[in-house]
Motif scaffolding. Structure first.
Motif, PDB file in Angstrom:
ATOM      1  N   SER B  42       0.797  -1.222   0.000  1.00  0.00           N
ATOM      2  CA  SER B  42       0.000   0.000   0.000  1.00  0.00           C
ATOM      3  C   SER B  42       0.832   1.276   0.000  1.00  0.00           C
ATOM      4  O   SER B  42       0.345   2.340   0.331  1.00  0.00           O
ATOM      5  CB  SER B  42      -0.944   0.025   1.219  1.00  0.00           C
ATOM      6  OG  SER B  42      -2.082   0.780   0.945  1.00  0.00           O
ATOM      7  N   LYS B  54     -13.583   5.807  -8.000  1.00  0.00           N
ATOM      8  CA  LYS B  54     -12.651   6.289  -6.980  1.00  0.00           C
ATOM      9  C   LYS B  54     -11.300   5.582  -7.112  1.00  0.00           C
ATOM     10  O   LYS B  54     -11.249   4.347  -7.245  1.00  0.00           O
ATOM     11  CB  LYS B  54     -13.193   6.005  -5.567  1.00  0.00           C
ATOM     12  CG  LYS B  54     -14.605   6.486  -5.303  1.00  0.00           C
ATOM     13  CD  LYS B  54     -14.603   7.928  -4.897  1.00  0.00           C
ATOM     14  CE  LYS B  54     -15.970   8.343  -4.407  1.00  0.00           C
ATOM     15  NZ  LYS B  54     -16.166   9.795  -4.493  1.00  0.00           N
ATOM     16  N   GLN B  55     -10.255   6.378  -7.003  1.00  0.00           N
ATOM     17  CA  GLN B  55      -8.903   5.843  -7.068  1.00  0.00           C
ATOM     18  C   GLN B  55      -8.601   5.026  -5.815  1.00  0.00           C
ATOM     19  O   GLN B  55      -8.722   5.531  -4.704  1.00  0.00           O
ATOM     20  CB  GLN B  55      -7.968   7.053  -7.155  1.00  0.00           C
ATOM     21  CG  GLN B  55      -6.509   6.800  -6.915  1.00  0.00           C
ATOM     22  CD  GLN B  55      -5.756   8.114  -6.826  1.00  0.00           C
ATOM     23  OE1 GLN B  55      -6.265   9.184  -7.133  1.00  0.00           O
ATOM     24  NE2 GLN B  55      -4.508   8.035  -6.390  1.00  0.00           N
ATOM     25  N   VAL B  56      -8.227   3.763  -5.994  1.00  0.00           N
ATOM     26  CA  VAL B  56      -7.855   2.936  -4.840  1.00  0.00           C
ATOM     27  C   VAL B  56      -6.611   2.112  -5.182  1.00  0.00           C
ATOM     28  O   VAL B  56      -6.267   1.943  -6.360  1.00  0.00           O
ATOM     29  CB  VAL B  56      -8.990   1.965  -4.400  1.00  0.00           C
ATOM     30  CG1 VAL B  56     -10.294   2.698  -4.153  1.00  0.00           C
ATOM     31  CG2 VAL B  56      -9.188   0.867  -5.426  1.00  0.00           C
ATOM     32  N   LYS B  57      -5.962   1.600  -4.137  1.00  0.00           N
ATOM     33  CA  LYS B  57      -4.834   0.707  -4.344  1.00  0.00           C
ATOM     34  C   LYS B  57      -5.383  -0.717  -4.362  1.00  0.00           C
ATOM     35  O   LYS B  57      -5.878  -1.204  -3.344  1.00  0.00           O
ATOM     36  CB  LYS B  57      -3.793   0.913  -3.241  1.00  0.00           C
ATOM     37  CG  LYS B  57      -3.117   2.272  -3.386  1.00  0.00           C
ATOM     38  CD  LYS B  57      -2.103   2.583  -2.337  1.00  0.00           C
ATOM     39  CE  LYS B  57      -1.453   3.919  -2.673  1.00  0.00           C
ATOM     40  NZ  LYS B  57      -0.521   4.368  -1.627  1.00  0.00           N
ATOM     41  N   CYS B  59      -4.030  -3.463  -4.315  1.00  0.00           N
ATOM     42  CA  CYS B  59      -3.357  -4.444  -3.449  1.00  0.00           C
ATOM     43  C   CYS B  59      -3.879  -4.358  -2.031  1.00  0.00           C
ATOM     44  O   CYS B  59      -3.495  -5.150  -1.186  1.00  0.00           O
ATOM     45  CB  CYS B  59      -1.839  -4.245  -3.458  1.00  0.00           C
ATOM     46  SG  CYS B  59      -1.256  -2.944  -2.355  1.00  0.00           S
ATOM     47  N   THR B  60      -4.727  -3.365  -1.752  1.00  0.00           N
ATOM     48  CA  THR B  60      -5.219  -3.199  -0.384  1.00  0.00           C
ATOM     49  C   THR B  60      -6.737  -3.193  -0.392  1.00  0.00           C
ATOM     50  O   THR B  60      -7.400  -2.361   0.237  1.00  0.00           O
ATOM     51  CB  THR B  60      -4.600  -1.937   0.259  1.00  0.00           C
ATOM     52  OG1 THR B  60      -3.186  -1.980   0.053  1.00  0.00           O
ATOM     53  CG2 THR B  60      -4.852  -1.879   1.754  1.00  0.00           C
ATOM     54  N   MET B  61      -7.279  -4.114  -1.175  1.00  0.00           N
ATOM     55  CA  MET B  61      -8.713  -4.338  -1.263  1.00  0.00           C
ATOM     56  C   MET B  61      -8.882  -5.776  -1.747  1.00  0.00           C
ATOM     57  O   MET B  61      -8.150  -6.226  -2.624  1.00  0.00           O
ATOM     58  CB  MET B  61      -9.302  -3.356  -2.290  1.00  0.00           C
ATOM     59  CG  MET B  61     -10.778  -3.542  -2.549  1.00  0.00           C
ATOM     60  SD  MET B  61     -11.415  -2.192  -3.576  1.00  0.00           S
ATOM     61  CE  MET B  61     -13.113  -2.738  -3.731  1.00  0.00           C
ATOM     62  N   PHE B  62      -9.831  -6.478  -1.148  1.00  0.00           N
ATOM     63  CA  PHE B  62     -10.069  -7.850  -1.580  1.00  0.00           C
ATOM     64  C   PHE B  62     -10.947  -7.870  -2.825  1.00  0.00           C
ATOM     65  O   PHE B  62     -11.825  -7.018  -2.998  1.00  0.00           O
ATOM     66  CB  PHE B  62     -10.731  -8.654  -0.458  1.00  0.00           C
ATOM     67  CG  PHE B  62      -9.867  -8.792   0.755  1.00  0.00           C
ATOM     68  CD1 PHE B  62      -8.673  -9.503   0.692  1.00  0.00           C
ATOM     69  CD2 PHE B  62     -10.217  -8.190   1.955  1.00  0.00           C
ATOM     70  CE1 PHE B  62      -7.846  -9.627   1.811  1.00  0.00           C
ATOM     71  CE2 PHE B  62      -9.405  -8.311   3.079  1.00  0.00           C
ATOM     72  CZ  PHE B  62      -8.215  -9.028   3.000  1.00  0.00           C
ATOM     73  N   GLU B  65     -14.552  -7.706  -2.212  1.00  0.00           N
ATOM     74  CA  GLU B  65     -15.118  -6.396  -1.899  1.00  0.00           C
ATOM     75  C   GLU B  65     -15.549  -5.655  -3.162  1.00  0.00           C
ATOM     76  O   GLU B  65     -16.274  -4.672  -3.070  1.00  0.00           O
ATOM     77  CB  GLU B  65     -14.091  -5.547  -1.151  1.00  0.00           C
ATOM     78  CG  GLU B  65     -13.745  -6.049   0.234  1.00  0.00           C
ATOM     79  CD  GLU B  65     -12.818  -5.075   0.936  1.00  0.00           C
ATOM     80  OE1 GLU B  65     -13.305  -4.261   1.723  1.00  0.00           O
ATOM     81  OE2 GLU B  65     -11.600  -5.125   0.680  1.00  0.00           O
ATOM     82  N   HIS B 127       0.570  17.062  -4.321  1.00  0.00           N
ATOM     83  CA  HIS B 127      -0.126  16.526  -3.143  1.00  0.00           C
ATOM     84  C   HIS B 127      -0.907  15.269  -3.527  1.00  0.00           C
ATOM     85  O   HIS B 127      -0.927  14.284  -2.789  1.00  0.00           O
ATOM     86  CB  HIS B 127      -1.071  17.591  -2.578  1.00  0.00           C
ATOM     87  CG  HIS B 127      -1.814  17.160  -1.345  1.00  0.00           C
ATOM     88  ND1 HIS B 127      -1.184  16.803  -0.173  1.00  0.00           N
ATOM     89  CD2 HIS B 127      -3.135  17.005  -1.099  1.00  0.00           C
ATOM     90  CE1 HIS B 127      -2.083  16.459   0.732  1.00  0.00           C
ATOM     91  NE2 HIS B 127      -3.282  16.565   0.190  1.00  0.00           N
ATOM     92  N   HIS B 128      -1.527  15.307  -4.711  1.00  0.00           N
ATOM     93  CA  HIS B 128      -2.332  14.160  -5.131  1.00  0.00           C
ATOM     94  C   HIS B 128      -1.466  12.929  -5.404  1.00  0.00           C
ATOM     95  O   HIS B 128      -1.943  11.794  -5.288  1.00  0.00           O
ATOM     96  CB  HIS B 128      -3.152  14.515  -6.371  1.00  0.00           C
ATOM     97  CG  HIS B 128      -4.191  13.485  -6.699  1.00  0.00           C
ATOM     98  ND1 HIS B 128      -5.442  13.491  -6.133  1.00  0.00           N
ATOM     99  CD2 HIS B 128      -4.138  12.377  -7.478  1.00  0.00           C
ATOM    100  CE1 HIS B 128      -6.120  12.452  -6.558  1.00  0.00           C
ATOM    101  NE2 HIS B 128      -5.352  11.760  -7.382  1.00  0.00           N
ATOM    102  N   ASP B 130       0.979  11.917  -3.700  1.00  0.00           N
ATOM    103  CA  ASP B 130       1.588  11.467  -2.444  1.00  0.00           C
ATOM    104  C   ASP B 130       1.729   9.947  -2.359  1.00  0.00           C
ATOM    105  O   ASP B 130       2.697   9.444  -1.799  1.00  0.00           O
ATOM    106  CB  ASP B 130       0.686  11.888  -1.267  1.00  0.00           C
ATOM    107  CG  ASP B 130       1.321  12.985  -0.446  1.00  0.00           C
ATOM    108  OD1 ASP B 130       2.422  13.424  -0.802  1.00  0.00           O
ATOM    109  OD2 ASP B 130       0.703  13.390   0.553  1.00  0.00           O
ATOM    110  N   GLY B 131       0.751   9.229  -2.876  1.00  0.00           N
ATOM    111  CA  GLY B 131       0.740   7.776  -2.721  1.00  0.00           C
ATOM    112  C   GLY B 131       1.207   7.029  -3.951  1.00  0.00           C
ATOM    113  O   GLY B 131       0.924   5.846  -4.096  1.00  0.00           O
TER     114      GLY B 131
END
Lengths: 262, 159
Positions: B42, B54-57, B59-62, B65, B127-128, B130-131
């Motif tokens: 993550s 929505k932007q998500v990672k 690798c950090t969601m099953f 889900e 800032h966006h 960051d991850g």
């Protein structure tokens, strides 16, 4: 990670029933739990997703308070509370990174009570009320130390109500790799006094700095805390900062938060 | 268990265990290997996809889900005729990549940003991001590419 059964109920009652099993755990946004499971530090036999429960989502703005459903993401709080409670919205908008904010939830953060998480500082400084499926818990009675809370087995947070202060600000100093707070300070000024909550610093997790609260209640300015000091005894120490450094940092950030709150 | 979702506009189903991550499901079950797994912790953002916009990672969601969700991956970013989207083209024009490993995540992050803020400032772009970690470019050209893709003038013109 070890395998588990995944269930996704649509009501709080169904979730509570599923959690009656000793080996079941709730899953909210998973931004802490999933990495923990990958490291095999946590191995539930059943994960009960709370994100299918619509009643746990959303933000309600009242006259002098805001109420946030436990499964509301940081991104939603950042967006929807920008006017009603800007300090809380700003805090939510700076947790982790954009992807984390789209999954992570306020209920998950408060239930986990990471000693460096942001939300516990907001809840404690605001004098929030944590509402569960069983009762209402004042923030002052909710946080019980590092990763420890007043929540009992089978008890899940349903919503959190924050009184809106007259002025407030949260300032954190990020550990640049994890983006968790090396120290973070939430200052909230109410008609009957000032509350100061510090996260990231203490081995006991989030705490109120009563000496600063007294000084600021008489004189709400950065100068009021410039002569105070926090005891490094009991502060966390690691390669990112010694206990003395964290104690000093928390004091400096308190002054900055007061200035930012105006 | 069987998991069904819409990926890049197409309904797809596949087998998943409870612990199957969305990133693994996309790559191994659906063969969509454009979603990269960099750190699997993550941190790096190479696995960034959009879930219900929505932007998500991933690798950090099953995978479980994402049942019933609308997923967009880098494979869904090109224009209908197969040409590069404005963001992808800008990454090429402004040399926003070197090895390219982080690029799928960078493009997905950029797309989410421009959806929310069509003309972001440089500070908002940084800032966006960051991850999303890039170990080649030093980020400057990625920022320029996103500025260009948003239709804004870029401080230093591309060669």
């Amino acid at each position: 990670m070890y395998n588990f059964d995944f269930v996704k109920p649509s009501t709080v009652e169904e979730a509570v029933a599923a959690l009656a099993d000793d080996e079941a755990q709730p899953l909210s946004g998973g931004q802490t739990l999933i990495p923990t499971m990958k490291q095999r530090l946590n191995a539930p036999e059943t994960l009960v997703s709370l994100l299918g429960i619509e009643a746990l989502k959303g933000v309600t703005v009242g006259g002098d308070s805001v109420t946030i459903g436990a499964a509301t993401t940081h991104a939603t709080v950042a967006k929807e509370l920008a006017e009603a409670y800007p300090a809380l919205a700003a805090l939510a908008g700076n947790i982790g990174d954009p992807a984390v904010r789209n999954r992570g939830t306020i209920g998950g953060s408060l239930a986990n009570n990471d000693p460096a998480a942001c939300y516990p500082a907001a809840a404690l400084a605001s004098g929030a009320t944590v509402v569960t499926n069983r009762r209402e818990i004042p923030a002052d009675a909710y946080f019980e130390g590092m990763f420890a809370t007043a929540l009992e087995e089978g008890e899940i947070i349903t919503r959190v109500t924050f009184p809106i202060p007259d002025a407030a600000a949260y300032v954190k100093f990020e550990q640049p790799a994890s983006r968790f707070a090396l120290a973070g300070v939430f200052v909230a000024k109410f008609a009957d006094g000032v509350r100061v909550a510090i996260t990231g610093a203490s081995e006991e997790g989030v705490f109120r700095w009563s000496e600063a609260e007294e000084a600021l209640s008489g004189n709400f300015s950065a100068e009021a805390v410039s002569g105070l000091s926090l005891d490094p005894d009991g502060m966390m120490a690691d390669l990112h900062g010694s206990a003395e450094y964290r104690a000093h940092l928390a004091k400096v950030l308190t002054g900055r938060a007061v200035t930012a709150a105006g | 268990m069987k998991v069904t979702m819409h990926v890049n506009g197409r309904q797809v189903s596949g087998e998943a265990e409870g612990r199957t991550l969305l990133s693994a499901f996309l790559r191994e079950e659906l063969g969509l290997t454009g979603t990269h797994i960099g750190c699997d912790t993550s941190q790096c953002g190479a696995c960034t996809v959009h879930v219900d916009g929505k932007q998500v990672k991933s690798c950090t969601m099953f995978a479980a889900e994402a049942e019933g969700a609308e997923i967009t991956t880098i494979e869904g970013m090109a224009n209908a005729d197969g040409s590069l989207s404005a963001i992808q083209q800008a990454f090429q024009d402004y040399h926003g990549l070197q090895c390219g490993f982080c690029t799928p995540g960078m493009v997905m992050a950029a797309a989410a940003l421009l959806e929310e803020i069509p003309q972001p400032t440089e500070a908002q772009i940084r800032h966006h991001l960051d991850g999303n970690i890039c170990r080649c470019t030093g980020y400057h050209n990625i920022v320029k590419a996103i500025q260009a893709a948003s239709g804004q003038p870029v401080a230093v013109a591309a060669e």
